[in-house]
Design a protein around this motif. Sequence first.
Motif, mmCIF file in Angstrom:
data_model
loop_
_atom_site.group_PDB
_atom_site.id
_atom_site.type_symbol
_atom_site.label_atom_id
_atom_site.label_comp_id
_atom_site.label_asym_id
_atom_site.label_seq_id
_atom_site.Cartn_x
_atom_site.Cartn_y
_atom_site.Cartn_z
ATOM 1 N N ASP A 192 34.653 -5.392 34.199
ATOM 2 C CA ASP A 192 35.791 -5.989 33.525
ATOM 3 C C ASP A 192 35.301 -6.703 32.270
ATOM 4 O OD1 ASP A 192 38.304 -7.061 32.936
ATOM 5 O OD2 ASP A 192 37.845 -8.885 34.085
ATOM 6 N N ARG A 193 35.818 -6.287 31.126
ATOM 7 C CA ARG A 193 35.437 -6.909 29.871
ATOM 8 C C ARG A 193 36.654 -7.600 29.264
ATOM 9 N NH1 ARG A 193 31.684 -2.206 27.303
ATOM 10 N NH2 ARG A 193 29.970 -2.406 28.757
ATOM 11 N N SER A 194 37.112 -8.632 29.955
ATOM 12 C CA SER A 194 38.238 -9.382 29.419
ATOM 13 C C SER A 194 37.746 -10.237 28.254
ATOM 14 C CB SER A 194 38.872 -10.248 30.506
ATOM 15 O OG SER A 194 37.911 -11.130 31.039
ATOM 16 N N ASN A 195 38.622 -10.520 27.349
ATOM 17 C CA ASN A 195 38.289 -11.229 26.122
ATOM 18 C C ASN A 195 37.986 -12.702 26.425
ATOM 19 O OD1 ASN A 195 38.128 -12.337 23.606
ATOM 20 N ND2 ASN A 195 40.040 -11.477 22.865
ATOM 21 N N PRO A 196 36.747 -13.157 26.237
ATOM 22 C CA PRO A 196 36.414 -14.562 26.498
ATOM 23 C C PRO A 196 37.161 -15.518 25.571
ATOM 24 C CG PRO A 196 34.415 -13.272 26.215
ATOM 25 C CD PRO A 196 35.565 -12.392 25.875
ATOM 26 N N LEU A 197 37.554 -15.056 24.393
ATOM 27 C CA LEU A 197 38.281 -15.924 23.473
ATOM 28 C C LEU A 197 39.672 -16.263 24.015
ATOM 29 C CD1 LEU A 197 37.363 -14.398 19.997
ATOM 30 C CD2 LEU A 197 36.253 -16.254 21.242
ATOM 31 N N HIS A 250 16.619 -14.706 26.467
ATOM 32 C CA HIS A 250 16.226 -13.308 26.558
ATOM 33 C C HIS A 250 17.463 -12.420 26.548
ATOM 34 C CE1 HIS A 250 11.999 -14.048 27.319
ATOM 35 N NE2 HIS A 250 12.379 -15.052 28.076
ATOM 36 N N LEU A 251 17.289 -11.193 26.112
ATOM 37 C CA LEU A 251 18.411 -10.259 26.022
ATOM 38 C C LEU A 251 19.085 -10.041 27.371
ATOM 39 C CD1 LEU A 251 16.887 -7.602 23.610
ATOM 40 C CD2 LEU A 251 18.524 -9.389 23.059
ATOM 41 N N ARG A 252 18.302 -10.024 28.423
ATOM 42 C CA ARG A 252 18.865 -9.799 29.759
ATOM 43 C C ARG A 252 19.811 -10.937 30.142
ATOM 44 N NH1 ARG A 252 14.870 -8.106 34.142
ATOM 45 N NH2 ARG A 252 15.198 -6.162 33.052
ATOM 46 N N SER A 302 32.926 -3.046 22.258
ATOM 47 C CA SER A 302 33.819 -3.322 21.138
ATOM 48 C C SER A 302 33.125 -4.218 20.113
ATOM 49 C CB SER A 302 35.087 -4.006 21.639
ATOM 50 O OG SER A 302 34.786 -5.316 22.074
ATOM 51 N N PRO A 303 33.585 -4.200 18.857
ATOM 52 C CA PRO A 303 32.999 -5.091 17.847
ATOM 53 C C PRO A 303 33.061 -6.565 18.245
ATOM 54 C CG PRO A 303 34.283 -3.403 16.768
ATOM 55 C CD PRO A 303 34.526 -3.249 18.249
ATOM 56 N N LEU A 304 34.135 -6.990 18.924
ATOM 57 C CA LEU A 304 34.230 -8.381 19.371
ATOM 58 C C LEU A 304 33.081 -8.724 20.305
ATOM 59 C CD1 LEU A 304 35.654 -11.111 19.773
ATOM 60 C CD2 LEU A 304 36.914 -10.033 21.641
ATOM 61 N N PHE A 305 32.827 -7.878 21.290
ATOM 62 C CA PHE A 305 31.746 -8.149 22.237
ATOM 63 C C PHE A 305 30.382 -8.076 21.559
ATOM 64 C CE2 PHE A 305 34.900 -7.786 25.471
ATOM 65 C CZ PHE A 305 34.415 -8.583 26.495
ATOM 66 N N GLN A 306 30.220 -7.180 20.601
ATOM 67 C CA GLN A 306 28.952 -7.118 19.886
ATOM 68 C C GLN A 306 28.696 -8.420 19.131
ATOM 69 O OE1 GLN A 306 28.052 -3.491 17.696
ATOM 70 N NE2 GLN A 306 29.671 -2.449 18.823
ATOM 71 N N VAL A 307 29.728 -8.947 18.483
ATOM 72 C CA VAL A 307 29.572 -10.213 17.756
ATOM 73 C C VAL A 307 29.309 -11.352 18.736
ATOM 74 C CG1 VAL A 307 30.783 -11.907 16.328
ATOM 75 C CG2 VAL A 307 30.904 -9.482 15.751
ATOM 76 N N LEU A 308 30.006 -11.381 19.861
ATOM 77 C CA LEU A 308 29.784 -12.429 20.854
ATOM 78 C C LEU A 308 28.364 -12.372 21.415
ATOM 79 C CD1 LEU A 308 33.161 -12.454 22.813
ATOM 80 C CD2 LEU A 308 32.343 -14.113 21.126
ATOM 81 N N LEU A 309 27.869 -11.172 21.680
ATOM 82 C CA LEU A 309 26.485 -11.032 22.160
ATOM 83 C C LEU A 309 25.505 -11.548 21.122
ATOM 84 C CD1 LEU A 309 26.746 -7.486 23.731
ATOM 85 C CD2 LEU A 309 26.301 -9.603 24.975
ATOM 86 N N LEU A 360 27.962 -11.506 29.890
ATOM 87 C CA LEU A 360 29.135 -10.667 29.616
ATOM 88 C C LEU A 360 29.111 -9.353 30.386
ATOM 89 C CD1 LEU A 360 29.462 -11.234 25.766
ATOM 90 C CD2 LEU A 360 30.972 -12.088 27.550
ATOM 91 N N GLY A 361 28.140 -9.177 31.271
ATOM 92 C CA GLY A 361 28.075 -7.973 32.090
ATOM 93 C C GLY A 361 27.659 -6.737 31.319
ATOM 94 N N ILE A 362 26.679 -6.876 30.422
ATOM 95 C CA ILE A 362 26.219 -5.768 29.585
ATOM 96 C C ILE A 362 24.712 -5.650 29.748
ATOM 97 C CG2 ILE A 362 26.042 -4.965 27.201
ATOM 98 C CD1 ILE A 362 28.695 -6.379 26.688
ATOM 99 N N SER A 363 24.193 -4.425 29.730
ATOM 100 C CA SER A 363 22.778 -4.199 29.983
ATOM 101 C C SER A 363 21.899 -4.757 28.866
ATOM 102 C CB SER A 363 22.501 -2.709 30.149
ATOM 103 O OG SER A 363 22.643 -2.055 28.901
#
Length: 144
Positions: free
Chosen positions: A25-30, A88-90, A71-78, A96-99
């Motif tokens: 689930d990638r709900s918008n944290p904003l 660390h990246l992990r 999504s671009p939003l999640f990329q910016v948040l990461l 956000l539940g991303i590898s």
Amino acid sequence: MAAVHRRRRRFRRQNALPRPRVFRDRSNPLETLEEEEIFQRYRFRPATINFLVNGLHEELKTDTNRNSPISPLFQVLLFLRFVATGAHLRLVGDSLGISESSVGRSVKAVASAIVAVFARLYISFPVGEMATKVKEGFRRIAGT
């Protein structure tokens, strides 16, 4: 004896069920977090994050929707979480539940996009008399 062992291993591989794909689930944290909590996690206010996403959207979007792209939003948040915490990246991906590898690619893509889009608009080096004042300021800081 070795041939029997190889056959057993091959038989197990052929009958093994494929590992099921997991879509998180990638709900918008904003939308789900309070403004102060967003600031604590990402060091930016939601309005600023939206400004960054809108400016970088064309650079960060993918051409296809294959394999559930980030999504671009999640990329910016990461990227913001990585830069804000220095973790660390992990650890950043776990929030956000991303590898880990996807976080690394996203951080690199956002950094490149920021340079490509915002550098020419907002970053300028001083020239003339202003450059001399800036140099003097750095000399005073250095004590020379």
